[in-house]
Design an enzyme around this catalytic site. Structure first.
Site, PDB file in Angstrom:
ATOM      1  N   GLY A 122      30.493  -6.908  19.876  1.00  0.00           N
ATOM      2  CA  GLY A 122      30.742  -5.393  19.763  1.00  0.00           C
ATOM      3  C   GLY A 122      29.366  -4.455  19.564  1.00  0.00           C
ATOM      4  O   GLY A 122      28.632  -4.296  18.842  1.00  0.00           O
ATOM      5  N   TYR A 123      28.948  -3.974  20.917  1.00  0.00           N
ATOM      6  CA  TYR A 123      27.726  -3.563  21.121  1.00  0.00           C
ATOM      7  C   TYR A 123      28.165  -2.209  21.368  1.00  0.00           C
ATOM      8  O   TYR A 123      28.001  -0.854  20.532  1.00  0.00           O
ATOM      9  CB  TYR A 123      27.015  -4.122  22.124  1.00  0.00           C
ATOM     10  CG  TYR A 123      26.048  -4.976  21.872  1.00  0.00           C
ATOM     11  CD1 TYR A 123      26.041  -5.817  20.657  1.00  0.00           C
ATOM     12  CD2 TYR A 123      24.864  -4.998  22.398  1.00  0.00           C
ATOM     13  CE1 TYR A 123      25.273  -6.764  20.177  1.00  0.00           C
ATOM     14  CE2 TYR A 123      23.840  -6.138  22.084  1.00  0.00           C
ATOM     15  CZ  TYR A 123      24.055  -7.120  21.022  1.00  0.00           C
ATOM     16  OH  TYR A 123      23.064  -7.796  20.442  1.00  0.00           O
ATOM     17  N   SER A 145      23.213  -1.155  32.484  1.00  0.00           N
ATOM     18  CA  SER A 145      23.402  -0.874  33.810  1.00  0.00           C
ATOM     19  C   SER A 145      22.155  -1.314  34.725  1.00  0.00           C
ATOM     20  O   SER A 145      20.941  -1.320  34.000  1.00  0.00           O
ATOM     21  CB  SER A 145      23.657   0.798  34.017  1.00  0.00           C
ATOM     22  OG  SER A 145      22.443   1.491  33.489  1.00  0.00           O
ATOM     23  N   GLU A 157      21.959 -12.115  27.468  1.00  0.00           N
ATOM     24  CA  GLU A 157      23.354 -11.439  28.187  1.00  0.00           C
ATOM     25  C   GLU A 157      22.760 -11.352  29.508  1.00  0.00           C
ATOM     26  O   GLU A 157      23.619 -11.640  30.459  1.00  0.00           O
ATOM     27  CB  GLU A 157      23.710 -10.139  27.258  1.00  0.00           C
ATOM     28  CG  GLU A 157      24.859  -9.339  28.292  1.00  0.00           C
ATOM     29  CD  GLU A 157      25.505  -8.450  27.629  1.00  0.00           C
ATOM     30  OE1 GLU A 157      24.616  -7.475  26.950  1.00  0.00           O
ATOM     31  OE2 GLU A 157      26.502  -8.055  27.659  1.00  0.00           O
TER      32      GLU A 157
END
Lengths: 396, 380
Positions: A132-133, A379, A249
């Site tokens: 949950g970011y 991104s 991640e």
């Protein structure tokens, strides 16, 4: 003789004996076991294979044994990975957010009690985690999160929403960035909280993507409860944990093409299937050039991964290099998607129904989903910012 | 087994190479050679020192005066030589010439020539190109058998370090037709042999190149290096190793250019701020960083493979040359652009790297040559 040679022989013999034939075929997207209370096995063989690997701790080979791992050294873990790949063995338990991201963060920041509570359940596939970011107003500007956790003595009460939460509809627990001090400066008021999703205050809505699938969800918290002992790291110091976890991640995302299940044909195989050859050379020189450029860059990236692995000595990347790998690997994943569609021509455009085989139907969806890879997990532009600041030390 | 982590000895070698080159042959030394039209464009004194350090014999066995220290070692030196734009016969005479002789030569040839190459008294140059694009199999140059001799006729161009050479290794066609691998032979030809005429070519990187005419040059069977019609067997691996070594030199040049550019982005101010704070430039620099990281892995894997690590050397050589060509182009163009006005002045060294890159790109195959070859090797 290298000390790993004996281990390698042992591994190969064990895999040969224990990995069912059917688990050595490439897996379709729904065939990998994801774990958690909602996870299901695609076959009895998949269950057998998972259970055997779980017994050895080889769902997470390099975790210590006391936390459900296999206790292997980085070199041994690499041997296992290499041999599994060579024999075509499927991962018995998919590498999700629990194994790749929360696990390493727990090892680094967790209390002994937290490690004992959560790590074995990840290793045994009992609990599936999601991350949950992001929020509607906190994408690239992640530290702008607004989801709040209020201190109620022995627990927190959580209100707000999380967006782009991968597989939240199939997860049991969520690790969350929450604002615990609304008055503090952006990064200073954030804490890192582990929340059990099996409660009334949490609702999950899947979001349909351009790929036609719903890998991403929105999660709504309305007076959801989180226990105090599930705070990872210090109160209001969650940003440190969050940043470290982002590096895990990025590593995960830079290895997607290795660990994820995707269309089974490589671009080279696709080219040979859909284009004509003359004396072993594709006659379409334009597409051939695109193919070679892609294959060369993919090979260069693989060699770079190998170099980083050898240099690290720990089986873990230098934190500063994770942004470069995430950036390059996901941009390359996108290029592969475009390249394969181009190589397949109109046969790469099928969305459903007759006229296309199942491999062909997978390509446009993989292509469409690849667009998310350079956005999720920071991104490409964010990764370039990190490289410019942390690696090149450029002034701001 | 770790193949891509340098050993302590290799690190020491690279450090000492860097120290020597930066102290004795910095970019300003190359600039001095260029500005004073020294011909051939290298310092004999520096070359003698380099040979005394043993670099000219790094890949050669001890019986010929070499160090037998392998390609990773020579690659480390090539990288450093790229950083300071070292002009020397190291590439032509050692990476190409001596290497070919070592692979293909007879015991007598090796004993006669190699020790003299190592000490720097003899320089070799490979005369292989005949047209504006690298294409060794297209060789037309003829060697006509005549009794126990051969008569050489034709022109070789773009001969690297041709002006300082004492011997040419000349690639000739003794049978077959252009395009055939079979039918190539290599001859060792003394530059003083009757009928050999060399002309200096002045290229934009201000180094030593020649065009050489061979007019009825008579050589003996003893001058054949490697078996008749079968030179490709030795020539192809020689070219591949030399491509990887040249890629190492190019990597040094790319890294130097990039570091200088990043330094400039940190220092230069416009609009009251450092220009390195502008995202348009930050992103381009960061992208270039990523491309260069891949270049390092490709070059190091190629060098390790030449010393016996796993991997197809042909594939790795084409991968290395194509990638280093492309990124040398990108890195030097970005370096000029990011330096702005000063970037297009001769005063700034960046222009020297820009020009060197354009020539290196053409040596032993441009990117399109190597992409085509990579595709063929992979069955598409």
């Amino acid at each position: 003789m290298e000390p790993l040679d004996a281990f390698r022989r042992e591994v190969v013999a064990w895999l040969e004996d224990n990995c069912p034939r059917s688990q050595r075929e490439p897996a379709g997207p729904e065939e990998l076991y994801q774990g958690g209370s909602k996870g299901c096995f695609s076959s009895q063989d998949a269950r057998t294979w998972f259970e055997r690997m779980r017994e050895k701790g080889w769902t997470v080979p390099d975790w210590p044994r006391e936390y459900g791992g296999g206790g292997l050294s980085p070199g041994q873990a690499k041997v296992l990975k290499t041999e599994m790949k060579r024999l075509g063995c499927r991962p018995p338990l998919a590498t999700g957010q629990g194994i790749a991201m929360l696990g390493p963060a727990l090892f680094e920041y967790g209390s002994e009690q937290q490690k004992r509570e959560h790590l074995p359940r990840i290793a045994r596939g009992e609990v599936r985690w999601c991350q949950g970011y992001s929020e509607p107003g906190a994408g690239s500007d992640l530290a702008n999160i607004q989801c709040r956790a209020e201190d109620k003595g022995d627990h927190f009460v959580v209100n707000g929403t999380k967006l782009w939460t991968s597989n939240a509809d199939r997860a049991d627990w969520i690790f969350c960035l929450v604002r615990t001090d609304p008055k503090a400066a952006k990064q200073a008021g954030i804490s890192f909280l582990l929340i059990d999703m099996r409660q009334n205050g949490i609702e999950v809505r899947p979001i349909e993507l351009i790929s036609g699938e719903s890998d991403f969800c929105q999660v709504f918290f309305e007076n959801a409860r989180a226990e105090k002992h599930n705070l990872l790291g210090d109160l209001n110091r969650g940003w440190t944990v969050a940043k470290r976890l982002l590096q895990h991640e990025r590593t995960l995302m830079s290895q997607l093409s290795e660990i994820a299940v995707g269309p089974k044909f490589s671009p080279g195989e696709v080219a040979r299937r859909y284009l004509s050859l003359e004396n072993g050379v594709l006659t379409n020189s334009g597409l051939r050039e695109q193919l070679v450029r892609y294959e060369m860059d993919a090979m260069a990236l693989a060699l770079s991964n190998q170099k980083a692995f050898e240099e690290s000595g720990q089986g873990r990347l230098d934190p500063n290099s994770t942004s470069f790998f995430k950036y390059y690997a996901t941009e390359l994943d996108k290029r592969r998607g475009e390249l394969k569609l181009a190589l397949m021509g109109t046969q790469g455009l099928g969305w459903s129904g007759p006229g296309f085989d199942s491999d062909e139907l997978m390509e446009p969806r993989t292509w469409a989903f690849s667009k998310a890879l350079t956005i999720a997990g920071g991104s490409s532009e964010v990764q370039l910012n990190v490289i410019a600041k942390r690696v090149l030390d450029l002034p701001e | 087994m770790k193949h891509l982590v340098p050993s302590d000895e290799h690190i020491m070698l690279q450090d000492s190479a860097r120290q020597f080159l930066q102290a004795n042959c910095p970019v300003s030394a190359f600039r001095h050679l260029r500005d004073n039209s020294v011909s051939p464009c290298y310092s004999r004194q520096h070359w003698k020192q380099i040979c005394d350090l043993g670099w000219s014999g790094i890949i050669l066995p001890e019986e010929y005066g070499g160090l037998d220290f392998g390609y990773v070692g020579l690659g480390a030196i090539m990288k450093e030589s790229g950083r300071t734009l070292l002009a020397s016969p190291l590439f032509a005479s050692v990476c190409l010439g001596a290497q070919y002789l070592l692979r293909a030569g007879s015991d007598t040839q090796k004993r006669d020539i190699l020790p003299s190459v190592v000490c720097g008294d003899t320089c070799l140059a490979l005369a292989i190109e005949e047209g504006p694009h690298h294409d060794p199999l297209a060789t037309l140059f003829t060697a006509q058998p005549d009794g126990g001799n051969f008569v050489l006729n034709g022109t070789k161009t773009f001969v690297v370090d041709g002006q300082c050479a004492n011997y040419f290794l000349v690639v000739a066609r003794t049978s077959g037709k252009p395009g055939d691998a079979k039918g190539l032979s290599v001859f060792l030809v003394d530059i003083d042999r009757k009928g050999v005429e060399r002309k200096q070519l002045h290229l934009l990187d201000a180094r030593d190149y020649s065009s050489v005419d061979f007019d009825n040059v008579i050589v003996g069977e003893d001058d054949l290096v490697g078996s008749m019609n079968d030179a490709w067997r030795y020539l192809e691996p020689t070219l591949d190793a030399a491509r990887i070594l040249l890629a190492a030199e190019m990597l040094g040049g790319i890294c130097e250019c990039f570091e200088r550019t990043v330094e400039y982005l940190r220092d230069r101010e416009q609009f009251g701020v450092k220009i390195g704070s502008f995202q348009a430039l930050r992103h381009r620099a960061a992208h270039l960083f990523a491309e260069i990281e891949l270049c390092k892995a490709v070059v190091d894997t190629g060098l390790a493979a030449l010393d016996g690590a796993p991997g197809s050397i042909s594939v790795l050589a084409s991968l290395a040359k194509a990638r280093l060509n492309d990124i040398a182009l990108l890195a030097t163009n970005e370096a000029v652009q990011m330096h702005g006005g000063i970037g297009v002045t001769d005063e700034l060294d960046i222009g020297l790297f820009l020009k060197r890159a354009r020539v290196a790109i053409q040596i032993l195959g441009d990117s399109s040559y190597h992409r085509d070859r990579f595709g063929r090797l992979n069955g598409y």
